[in-house]
Design a protein around this motif. Structure first.
Motif, PDB file in Angstrom:
ATOM      1  N   PHE A 244       0.981   8.512  11.531  1.00 56.34           N
ATOM      2  CA  PHE A 244       0.654   7.089  11.450  1.00 56.34           C
ATOM      3  C   PHE A 244       1.785   6.312  10.779  1.00 56.34           C
ATOM      4  O   PHE A 244       2.149   5.222  11.226  1.00 56.34           O
ATOM      5  CB  PHE A 244      -0.657   6.882  10.684  1.00 56.34           C
ATOM      6  N   ARG A 245       2.355   6.847   9.719  1.00 56.76           N
ATOM      7  CA  ARG A 245       3.470   6.162   9.059  1.00 56.76           C
ATOM      8  C   ARG A 245       4.674   6.072   9.985  1.00 56.76           C
ATOM      9  O   ARG A 245       5.366   5.060  10.021  1.00 56.76           O
ATOM     10  CB  ARG A 245       3.845   6.874   7.760  1.00 56.76           C
ATOM     11  N   GLN A 246       4.914   7.116  10.763  1.00 58.00           N
ATOM     12  CA  GLN A 246       6.030   7.097  11.705  1.00 58.00           C
ATOM     13  C   GLN A 246       5.817   6.032  12.773  1.00 58.00           C
ATOM     14  O   GLN A 246       6.761   5.351  13.194  1.00 58.00           O
ATOM     15  CB  GLN A 246       6.177   8.474  12.360  1.00 58.00           C
ATOM     16  N   MET A 247       4.576   5.852  13.207  1.00 62.50           N
ATOM     17  CA  MET A 247       4.266   4.911  14.280  1.00 62.50           C
ATOM     18  C   MET A 247       4.218   3.466  13.802  1.00 62.50           C
ATOM     19  O   MET A 247       4.528   2.544  14.565  1.00 62.50           O
ATOM     20  CB  MET A 247       2.930   5.274  14.928  1.00 62.50           C
ATOM     21  N   THR A 248       3.793   3.225  12.572  1.00 63.11           N
ATOM     22  CA  THR A 248       3.556   1.854  12.105  1.00 63.11           C
ATOM     23  C   THR A 248       4.412   1.434  10.929  1.00 63.11           C
ATOM     24  O   THR A 248       4.493   0.245  10.615  1.00 63.11           O
ATOM     25  CB  THR A 248       2.083   1.666  11.695  1.00 63.11           C
ATOM     26  N   GLY A 249       5.046   2.381  10.246  1.00 62.51           N
ATOM     27  CA  GLY A 249       5.821   2.046   9.057  1.00 62.51           C
ATOM     28  C   GLY A 249       4.961   1.855   7.818  1.00 62.51           C
ATOM     29  O   GLY A 249       5.467   1.471   6.762  1.00 62.51           O
ATOM     30  N   GLN A 250       3.661   2.119   7.915  1.00 57.07           N
ATOM     31  CA  GLN A 250       2.738   1.962   6.802  1.00 57.07           C
ATOM     32  C   GLN A 250       1.822   3.179   6.709  1.00 57.07           C
ATOM     33  O   GLN A 250       1.618   3.892   7.688  1.00 57.07           O
ATOM     34  CB  GLN A 250       1.834   0.729   6.996  1.00 57.07           C
ATOM     35  N   SER A 251       1.241   3.368   5.524  1.00 56.68           N
ATOM     36  CA  SER A 251       0.186   4.366   5.414  1.00 56.68           C
ATOM     37  C   SER A 251      -1.070   3.824   6.073  1.00 56.68           C
ATOM     38  O   SER A 251      -1.235   2.606   6.217  1.00 56.68           O
ATOM     39  CB  SER A 251      -0.094   4.687   3.942  1.00 56.68           C
ATOM     40  N   PHE A 252      -1.977   4.714   6.457  1.00 59.36           N
ATOM     41  CA  PHE A 252      -3.220   4.256   7.075  1.00 59.36           C
ATOM     42  C   PHE A 252      -4.033   3.413   6.108  1.00 59.36           C
ATOM     43  O   PHE A 252      -4.612   2.390   6.492  1.00 59.36           O
ATOM     44  CB  PHE A 252      -4.054   5.459   7.547  1.00 59.36           C
ATOM     45  N   VAL A 253      -4.063   3.805   4.838  1.00 63.75           N
ATOM     46  CA  VAL A 253      -4.844   3.063   3.837  1.00 63.75           C
ATOM     47  C   VAL A 253      -4.295   1.644   3.685  1.00 63.75           C
ATOM     48  O   VAL A 253      -5.055   0.672   3.635  1.00 63.75           O
ATOM     49  CB  VAL A 253      -4.845   3.808   2.489  1.00 63.75           C
ATOM     50  N   ALA A 254      -2.962   1.505   3.629  1.00 62.76           N
ATOM     51  CA  ALA A 254      -2.362   0.172   3.489  1.00 62.76           C
ATOM     52  C   ALA A 254      -2.629  -0.665   4.737  1.00 62.76           C
ATOM     53  O   ALA A 254      -2.930  -1.862   4.641  1.00 62.76           O
ATOM     54  CB  ALA A 254      -0.860   0.302   3.254  1.00 62.76           C
ATOM     55  N   PHE A 255      -2.531  -0.055   5.913  1.00 62.61           N
ATOM     56  CA  PHE A 255      -2.784  -0.780   7.171  1.00 62.61           C
ATOM     57  C   PHE A 255      -4.236  -1.248   7.223  1.00 62.61           C
ATOM     58  O   PHE A 255      -4.514  -2.404   7.574  1.00 62.61           O
ATOM     59  CB  PHE A 255      -2.477   0.139   8.356  1.00 62.61           C
ATOM     60  N   LEU A 256      -5.168  -0.370   6.877  1.00 60.23           N
ATOM     61  CA  LEU A 256      -6.591  -0.725   6.891  1.00 60.23           C
ATOM     62  C   LEU A 256      -6.873  -1.861   5.918  1.00 60.23           C
ATOM     63  O   LEU A 256      -7.616  -2.802   6.237  1.00 60.23           O
ATOM     64  CB  LEU A 256      -7.426   0.502   6.538  1.00 60.23           C
ATOM     65  N   ASN A 257      -6.265  -1.785   4.733  1.00 63.26           N
ATOM     66  CA  ASN A 257      -6.491  -2.829   3.729  1.00 63.26           C
ATOM     67  C   ASN A 257      -5.981  -4.186   4.232  1.00 63.26           C
ATOM     68  O   ASN A 257      -6.661  -5.210   4.093  1.00 63.26           O
ATOM     69  CB  ASN A 257      -5.798  -2.448   2.430  1.00 63.26           C
ATOM     70  N   GLU A 258      -4.782  -4.213   4.836  1.00 57.52           N
ATOM     71  CA  GLU A 258      -4.237  -5.457   5.374  1.00 57.52           C
ATOM     72  C   GLU A 258      -5.096  -5.973   6.521  1.00 57.52           C
ATOM     73  O   GLU A 258      -5.316  -7.191   6.650  1.00 57.52           O
ATOM     74  CB  GLU A 258      -2.800  -5.239   5.853  1.00 57.52           C
ATOM     75  N   TYR A 259      -5.578  -5.082   7.345  1.00 58.22           N
ATOM     76  CA  TYR A 259      -6.430  -5.490   8.460  1.00 58.22           C
ATOM     77  C   TYR A 259      -7.699  -6.160   7.941  1.00 58.22           C
ATOM     78  O   TYR A 259      -8.120  -7.211   8.439  1.00 58.22           O
ATOM     79  CB  TYR A 259      -6.782  -4.265   9.295  1.00 58.22           C
ATOM     80  N   ARG A 260      -8.315  -5.565   6.948  1.00 55.29           N
ATOM     81  CA  ARG A 260      -9.531  -6.139   6.373  1.00 55.29           C
ATOM     82  C   ARG A 260      -9.249  -7.487   5.710  1.00 55.29           C
ATOM     83  O   ARG A 260     -10.053  -8.422   5.835  1.00 55.29           O
ATOM     84  CB  ARG A 260     -10.113  -5.161   5.347  1.00 55.29           C
ATOM     85  N   LEU A 261      -8.119  -7.595   5.016  1.00 54.07           N
ATOM     86  CA  LEU A 261      -7.771  -8.869   4.381  1.00 54.07           C
ATOM     87  C   LEU A 261      -7.536  -9.963   5.421  1.00 54.07           C
ATOM     88  O   LEU A 261      -7.956 -11.113   5.236  1.00 54.07           O
ATOM     89  CB  LEU A 261      -6.536  -8.688   3.491  1.00 54.07           C
ATOM     90  N   ASN A 262      -6.867  -9.625   6.520  1.00 54.23           N
ATOM     91  CA  ASN A 262      -6.647 -10.606   7.583  1.00 54.23           C
ATOM     92  C   ASN A 262      -7.965 -11.047   8.214  1.00 54.23           C
ATOM     93  O   ASN A 262      -8.159 -12.229   8.535  1.00 54.23           O
ATOM     94  CB  ASN A 262      -5.726 -10.018   8.659  1.00 54.23           C
TER      95      ASN A 262
ATOM     96  N   ALA B 127      -5.671  15.878   8.804  1.00 56.53           N
ATOM     97  CA  ALA B 127      -5.421  14.709   7.960  1.00 56.53           C
ATOM     98  C   ALA B 127      -3.954  14.609   7.564  1.00 56.53           C
ATOM     99  O   ALA B 127      -3.368  13.519   7.582  1.00 56.53           O
ATOM    100  CB  ALA B 127      -6.305  14.774   6.711  1.00 56.53           C
ATOM    101  N   SER B 128      -3.330  15.740   7.227  1.00 57.38           N
ATOM    102  CA  SER B 128      -1.925  15.693   6.791  1.00 57.38           C
ATOM    103  C   SER B 128      -1.002  15.301   7.936  1.00 57.38           C
ATOM    104  O   SER B 128      -0.091  14.485   7.760  1.00 57.38           O
ATOM    105  CB  SER B 128      -1.512  17.052   6.207  1.00 57.38           C
ATOM    106  N   HIS B 129      -1.237  15.854   9.127  1.00 61.85           N
ATOM    107  CA  HIS B 129      -0.403  15.490  10.278  1.00 61.85           C
ATOM    108  C   HIS B 129      -0.628  14.027  10.649  1.00 61.85           C
ATOM    109  O   HIS B 129       0.319  13.306  10.982  1.00 61.85           O
ATOM    110  CB  HIS B 129      -0.707  16.391  11.463  1.00 61.85           C
ATOM    111  N   PHE B 130      -1.882  13.593  10.582  1.00 62.55           N
ATOM    112  CA  PHE B 130      -2.201  12.205  10.920  1.00 62.55           C
ATOM    113  C   PHE B 130      -1.459  11.232  10.013  1.00 62.55           C
ATOM    114  O   PHE B 130      -0.917  10.218  10.485  1.00 62.55           O
ATOM    115  CB  PHE B 130      -3.706  11.959  10.813  1.00 62.55           C
ATOM    116  N   MET B 131      -1.447  11.510   8.710  1.00 63.77           N
ATOM    117  CA  MET B 131      -0.792  10.586   7.772  1.00 63.77           C
ATOM    118  C   MET B 131       0.694  10.468   8.072  1.00 63.77           C
ATOM    119  O   MET B 131       1.245   9.370   8.028  1.00 63.77           O
ATOM    120  CB  MET B 131      -1.033  11.046   6.334  1.00 63.77           C
ATOM    121  N   ARG B 132       1.352  11.579   8.395  1.00 64.42           N
ATOM    122  CA  ARG B 132       2.780  11.520   8.755  1.00 64.42           C
ATOM    123  C   ARG B 132       2.982  10.765  10.056  1.00 64.42           C
ATOM    124  O   ARG B 132       3.880   9.934  10.178  1.00 64.42           O
ATOM    125  CB  ARG B 132       3.351  12.944   8.864  1.00 64.42           C
TER     126      ARG B 132
END
Length: 285
Positions: free
Chosen positions: A221-239, A214-219
Protein backbone atom coordinates in the motif's frame (compact mmCIF):
# COMPACT_ATOMS: atom_id res chain seq x y z
CA UNK A 1 -14.49 21.86 -5.57
CA UNK A 2 -14.53 18.17 -6.37
CA UNK A 3 -16.17 15.59 -4.15
CA UNK A 4 -13.16 14.21 -2.31
CA UNK A 5 -15.08 11.61 -0.34
CA UNK A 6 -15.75 9.51 -3.44
CA UNK A 7 -12.87 7.39 -4.73
CA UNK A 8 -14.63 6.78 -8.01
CA UNK A 9 -15.93 10.21 -8.84
CA UNK A 10 -19.46 10.22 -10.28
CA UNK A 11 -20.24 13.94 -10.13
CA UNK A 12 -21.90 15.43 -13.21
CA UNK A 13 -19.61 18.15 -14.61
CA UNK A 14 -21.46 20.77 -16.63
CA UNK A 15 -24.85 20.30 -18.28
CA UNK A 16 -26.08 16.93 -19.47
CA UNK A 17 -25.96 18.10 -23.10
CA UNK A 18 -22.65 19.94 -22.63
CA UNK A 19 -20.66 17.83 -20.14
CA UNK A 20 -17.78 20.23 -19.49
CA UNK A 21 -16.66 22.37 -16.58
CA UNK A 22 -13.64 24.31 -15.40
CA UNK A 23 -12.69 24.80 -11.76
CA UNK A 24 -9.97 27.16 -10.48
CA UNK A 25 -8.40 25.41 -7.48
CA UNK A 26 -5.70 26.04 -4.91
CA UNK A 27 -3.88 23.54 -2.71
CA UNK A 28 -3.92 24.06 0.24
CA UNK A 29 -6.20 27.12 -0.02
CA UNK A 30 -9.32 25.21 -1.15
CA UNK A 31 -8.32 21.81 0.28
CA UNK A 32 -5.05 20.23 1.45
CA UNK A 33 -5.17 17.53 -1.21
CA UNK A 34 -7.30 15.78 -3.79
CA UNK A 35 -7.33 12.19 -2.56
CA UNK A 36 -6.52 9.24 -4.80
CA UNK A 37 -9.49 8.59 -7.10
CA UNK A 38 -10.56 8.00 -10.68
CA UNK A 39 -13.51 8.90 -12.87
CA UNK A 40 -15.00 8.03 -16.25
CA UNK A 41 -14.45 11.54 -17.64
CA UNK A 42 -11.32 13.26 -18.98
CA UNK A 43 -9.53 15.53 -16.54
CA UNK A 44 -6.82 18.11 -17.28
CA UNK A 45 -4.82 19.95 -14.63
CA UNK A 46 -3.04 23.12 -15.82
CA UNK A 47 -0.68 24.43 -13.13
CA UNK A 48 -0.80 28.24 -13.03
CA UNK A 49 1.38 29.12 -10.04
CA UNK A 50 3.51 27.43 -7.43
CA UNK A 51 4.41 23.79 -7.03
CA UNK A 52 2.75 20.64 -5.76
CA UNK A 53 2.81 16.87 -6.08
CA UNK A 54 0.81 14.73 -8.52
CA UNK A 55 0.35 10.97 -8.36
CA UNK A 56 -0.60 9.01 -11.49
CA UNK A 57 -1.13 5.33 -10.83
CA UNK A 58 1.64 4.35 -8.42
CA UNK A 59 4.06 7.06 -9.59
CA UNK A 60 4.44 10.52 -8.05
CA UNK A 61 6.16 13.55 -9.54
CA UNK A 62 6.50 17.27 -8.80
CA UNK A 63 4.03 19.63 -10.46
CA UNK A 64 5.49 22.98 -11.47
CA UNK A 65 4.11 26.17 -12.95
CA UNK A 66 3.11 25.56 -16.57
CA UNK A 67 2.85 21.78 -16.32
CA UNK A 68 -0.23 20.12 -17.84
CA UNK A 69 -1.41 16.76 -16.48
CA UNK A 70 -3.73 14.55 -18.52
CA UNK A 71 -5.87 11.95 -16.73
CA UNK A 72 -7.74 9.69 -19.13
CA UNK A 73 -10.88 7.82 -17.95
CA UNK A 74 -10.13 5.23 -15.29
CA UNK A 75 -6.71 6.64 -14.38
CA UNK A 76 -5.95 6.64 -10.66
CA UNK A 77 -4.60 10.03 -9.64
CA UNK A 78 -4.15 12.37 -6.69
CA UNK A 79 -2.92 15.93 -6.06
CA UNK A 80 -1.10 16.89 -2.90
CA UNK A 81 0.64 19.84 -1.32
CA UNK A 82 4.42 19.99 -1.55
CA UNK A 83 5.81 20.79 1.88
CA UNK A 84 5.44 24.51 2.61
CA UNK A 85 4.26 25.22 -0.96
CA UNK A 86 1.04 26.41 -2.62
CA UNK A 87 -0.23 25.31 -6.03
CA UNK A 88 -2.87 27.12 -8.10
CA UNK A 89 -4.31 25.27 -11.07
CA UNK A 90 -7.19 25.08 -13.52
CA UNK A 91 -9.10 21.80 -13.40
CA UNK A 92 -10.79 21.07 -16.75
CA UNK A 93 -13.18 18.11 -16.73
CA UNK A 94 -15.26 16.88 -19.66
CA UNK A 95 -16.86 13.76 -21.07
CA UNK A 96 -15.26 12.42 -24.24
CA UNK A 97 -18.71 12.13 -25.79
CA UNK A 98 -18.71 15.94 -25.88
CA UNK A 99 -16.19 15.73 -28.73
CA UNK A 100 -17.84 13.12 -30.94
CA UNK A 101 -20.71 10.63 -30.94
CA UNK A 102 -21.85 7.44 -32.61
CA UNK A 103 -21.04 6.88 -36.29
CA UNK A 104 -18.23 9.45 -35.99
CA UNK A 105 -14.85 8.35 -37.39
CA UNK A 106 -12.95 10.34 -34.74
CA UNK A 107 -14.94 8.68 -31.98
CA UNK A 108 -14.24 5.24 -33.47
CA UNK A 109 -10.49 5.79 -33.92
CA UNK A 110 -9.63 7.86 -30.87
CA UNK A 111 -12.40 8.75 -28.40
CA UNK A 112 -13.85 5.30 -27.77
CA UNK A 113 -10.39 3.70 -27.35
CA UNK A 114 -9.49 6.48 -24.88
CA UNK A 115 -12.75 5.93 -22.98
CA UNK A 116 -12.26 2.17 -22.74
CA UNK A 117 -8.57 2.32 -21.85
CA UNK A 118 -7.37 0.77 -25.11
CA UNK A 119 -5.50 3.97 -25.95
CA UNK A 120 -3.69 6.27 -23.56
CA UNK A 121 -2.02 9.67 -23.73
CA UNK A 122 1.10 11.06 -22.08
CA UNK A 123 0.20 11.86 -18.49
CA UNK A 124 2.23 15.08 -18.39
CA UNK A 125 3.29 17.93 -20.66
CA UNK A 126 6.00 20.34 -19.55
CA UNK A 127 7.22 23.58 -21.17
CA UNK A 128 10.11 21.54 -22.62
CA UNK A 129 7.84 19.35 -24.75
CA UNK A 130 7.70 20.01 -28.47
CA UNK A 131 3.95 20.60 -28.68
CA UNK A 132 3.69 22.46 -25.37
CA UNK A 133 3.16 26.01 -26.63
CA UNK A 134 0.33 24.97 -28.96
CA UNK A 135 -1.25 22.71 -26.34
CA UNK A 136 -1.14 25.40 -23.65
CA UNK A 137 -2.67 27.88 -26.10
CA UNK A 138 -5.59 25.48 -26.63
CA UNK A 139 -6.26 25.34 -22.89
CA UNK A 140 -6.04 29.12 -22.58
CA UNK A 141 -8.58 29.39 -25.38
CA UNK A 142 -10.86 27.05 -23.42
CA UNK A 143 -10.44 29.21 -20.30
CA UNK A 144 -11.13 32.46 -22.16
CA UNK A 145 -14.18 31.09 -23.97
CA UNK A 146 -15.62 29.64 -20.76
CA UNK A 147 -15.06 32.93 -18.93
CA UNK A 148 -16.67 35.13 -21.60
CA UNK A 149 -19.46 32.72 -22.61
CA UNK A 150 -20.18 34.64 -25.81
CA UNK A 151 -22.62 33.14 -28.33
CA UNK A 152 -20.92 30.09 -29.81
CA UNK A 153 -18.50 29.61 -26.89
CA UNK A 154 -19.43 25.92 -26.75
CA UNK A 155 -18.01 25.50 -30.24
CA UNK A 156 -14.80 27.26 -29.18
CA UNK A 157 -14.43 24.96 -26.18
CA UNK A 158 -15.11 21.85 -28.23
CA UNK A 159 -12.76 22.90 -31.03
CA UNK A 160 -9.91 23.79 -28.66
CA UNK A 161 -10.22 20.47 -26.80
CA UNK A 162 -10.18 18.55 -30.09
CA UNK A 163 -7.03 20.40 -31.18
CA UNK A 164 -5.46 19.68 -27.79
CA UNK A 165 -6.06 15.94 -28.16
CA UNK A 166 -4.85 16.01 -31.78
CA UNK A 167 -1.57 17.62 -30.67
CA UNK A 168 -0.99 14.89 -28.09
CA UNK A 169 -1.78 12.12 -30.55
CA UNK A 170 0.52 13.67 -33.19
CA UNK A 171 3.49 13.35 -30.83
CA UNK A 172 3.33 9.58 -31.18
CA UNK A 173 3.75 9.08 -27.44
CA UNK A 174 0.41 7.33 -27.00
CA UNK A 175 0.49 3.61 -26.36
CA UNK A 176 -1.88 0.74 -25.87
CA UNK A 177 -3.01 1.05 -22.27
CA UNK A 178 -3.10 -1.93 -19.96
CA UNK A 179 -4.24 -1.65 -16.37
CA UNK A 180 -1.95 -3.66 -14.11
CA UNK A 181 -3.04 -6.21 -11.52
CA UNK A 182 -1.82 -3.81 -8.84
CA UNK A 183 -3.94 -0.86 -10.03
CA UNK A 184 -6.97 -3.14 -10.39
CA UNK A 185 -6.41 -4.42 -6.86
CA UNK A 186 -6.01 -0.87 -5.55
CA UNK A 187 -9.28 0.23 -7.18
CA UNK A 188 -11.06 -2.72 -5.57
CA UNK A 189 -9.61 -1.74 -2.19
CA UNK A 190 -10.61 1.92 -2.62
CA UNK A 191 -14.16 0.93 -3.49
CA UNK A 192 -14.28 -1.24 -0.37
CA UNK A 193 -12.91 1.64 1.70
CA UNK A 194 -15.56 3.98 0.31
CA UNK A 195 -18.27 1.58 1.51
CA UNK A 196 -16.78 0.82 4.94
CA UNK A 197 -14.78 3.86 6.12
CA UNK A 198 -17.42 4.67 8.77
CA UNK A 199 -16.74 1.33 10.48
CA UNK A 200 -13.89 0.27 12.73
CA UNK A 201 -11.28 -0.92 10.25
CA UNK A 202 -8.03 -2.77 10.86
CA UNK A 203 -5.06 -3.24 8.58
CA UNK A 204 -5.89 -6.94 8.56
CA UNK A 205 -9.35 -6.18 7.14
CA UNK A 206 -7.88 -4.21 4.24
CA UNK A 207 -5.18 -6.85 3.68
CA UNK A 208 -7.92 -9.48 3.40
CA UNK A 209 -9.61 -7.54 0.60
CA UNK A 210 -6.35 -7.83 -1.36
CA UNK A 211 -5.64 -11.43 -0.26
CA UNK A 212 -2.35 -10.27 1.27
CA UNK A 213 -0.78 -10.85 4.64
CA UNK A 214 -0.86 -7.72 6.84
CA UNK A 215 2.90 -7.16 6.53
CA UNK A 216 2.93 -7.55 2.75
CA UNK A 217 -0.15 -5.34 2.45
CA UNK A 218 1.45 -2.50 4.42
CA UNK A 219 4.52 -2.51 2.15
CA UNK A 220 2.41 -2.78 -1.00
CA UNK A 221 0.00 0.00 0.00
CA UNK A 222 2.82 2.44 0.79
CA UNK A 223 4.48 1.61 -2.52
CA UNK A 224 1.22 2.25 -4.39
CA UNK A 225 0.10 5.43 -2.60
CA UNK A 226 3.13 6.88 -0.82
CA UNK A 227 1.24 6.67 2.49
CA UNK A 228 0.53 4.12 5.18
CA UNK A 229 -2.96 2.65 5.14
CA UNK A 230 -3.73 4.19 8.54
CA UNK A 231 -2.69 7.67 7.36
CA UNK A 232 -4.68 7.29 4.12
CA UNK A 233 -7.79 6.13 6.00
CA UNK A 234 -7.50 9.01 8.47
CA UNK A 235 -7.22 11.59 5.65
CA UNK A 236 -10.13 10.00 3.83
CA UNK A 237 -12.32 10.24 6.92
CA UNK A 238 -11.27 13.85 7.53
CA UNK A 239 -12.11 14.80 3.94
CA UNK A 240 -15.51 13.13 4.27
CA UNK A 241 -16.11 15.05 7.51
CA UNK A 242 -15.12 18.35 5.90
CA UNK A 243 -17.57 17.76 3.07
CA UNK A 244 -20.36 16.92 5.55
CA UNK A 245 -19.64 20.08 7.55
CA UNK A 246 -20.33 22.20 4.47
CA UNK A 247 -23.17 20.14 3.04
CA UNK A 248 -25.27 19.37 6.15
CA UNK A 249 -26.46 20.95 9.40
CA UNK A 250 -25.51 17.92 11.49
CA UNK A 251 -23.57 18.53 14.69
CA UNK A 252 -19.80 18.14 14.75
CA UNK A 253 -20.22 15.18 17.11
CA UNK A 254 -22.62 13.43 14.72
CA UNK A 255 -20.36 14.02 11.72
CA UNK A 256 -17.27 12.83 13.59
CA UNK A 257 -19.01 9.65 14.66
CA UNK A 258 -20.47 9.04 11.20
CA UNK A 259 -17.02 9.40 9.63
CA UNK A 260 -15.39 6.82 11.89
CA UNK A 261 -14.08 8.98 14.76
CA UNK A 262 -15.19 7.69 18.16
CA UNK A 263 -13.39 10.37 20.17
CA UNK A 264 -14.49 13.97 19.56
CA UNK A 265 -11.37 15.52 21.10
CA UNK A 266 -9.14 13.45 18.83
CA UNK A 267 -11.29 14.37 15.82
CA UNK A 268 -11.00 18.09 16.60
CA UNK A 269 -7.21 17.87 16.96
CA UNK A 270 -6.78 15.78 13.79
CA UNK A 271 -9.10 18.08 11.82
CA UNK A 272 -7.19 21.21 12.84
CA UNK A 273 -3.84 19.58 12.08
CA UNK A 274 -5.08 18.57 8.62
CA UNK A 275 -7.04 21.68 7.58
CA UNK A 276 -5.43 24.36 9.76
CA UNK A 277 -8.77 25.30 11.31
CA UNK A 278 -11.33 23.81 13.70
CA UNK A 279 -14.42 22.01 12.37
CA UNK A 280 -16.69 24.88 13.48
CA UNK A 281 -14.49 27.50 11.84
CA UNK A 282 -14.31 25.39 8.67
CA UNK A 283 -18.10 25.24 8.52
CA UNK A 284 -18.30 29.06 8.54
CA UNK A 285 -16.09 29.42 5.43
Amino acid sequence: MQNQASLQETKQHGAVRFPFNLYPCTIPGDFPQVALHWQESMELVFVKRGTGLVQVGAESCPARMGDIFIFTPGTLHALRQAEGQCMEYENIIFELELLGGAEDLCAEKYLLPLQSGRLSLPARLTPNDLCYLQAAACLREVEDANRAKLPGYELQVKGALLRFLALLLAQGRQRLAAETADTQRLKTLLQWLSAHYTEELRVADAAGVCSFSASHFMRWFRQMTGQSFVAFLNEYRLNAAAEALQATDETVLTIASRCGFENLSYFNRAFKAHFGTTPREYRKK
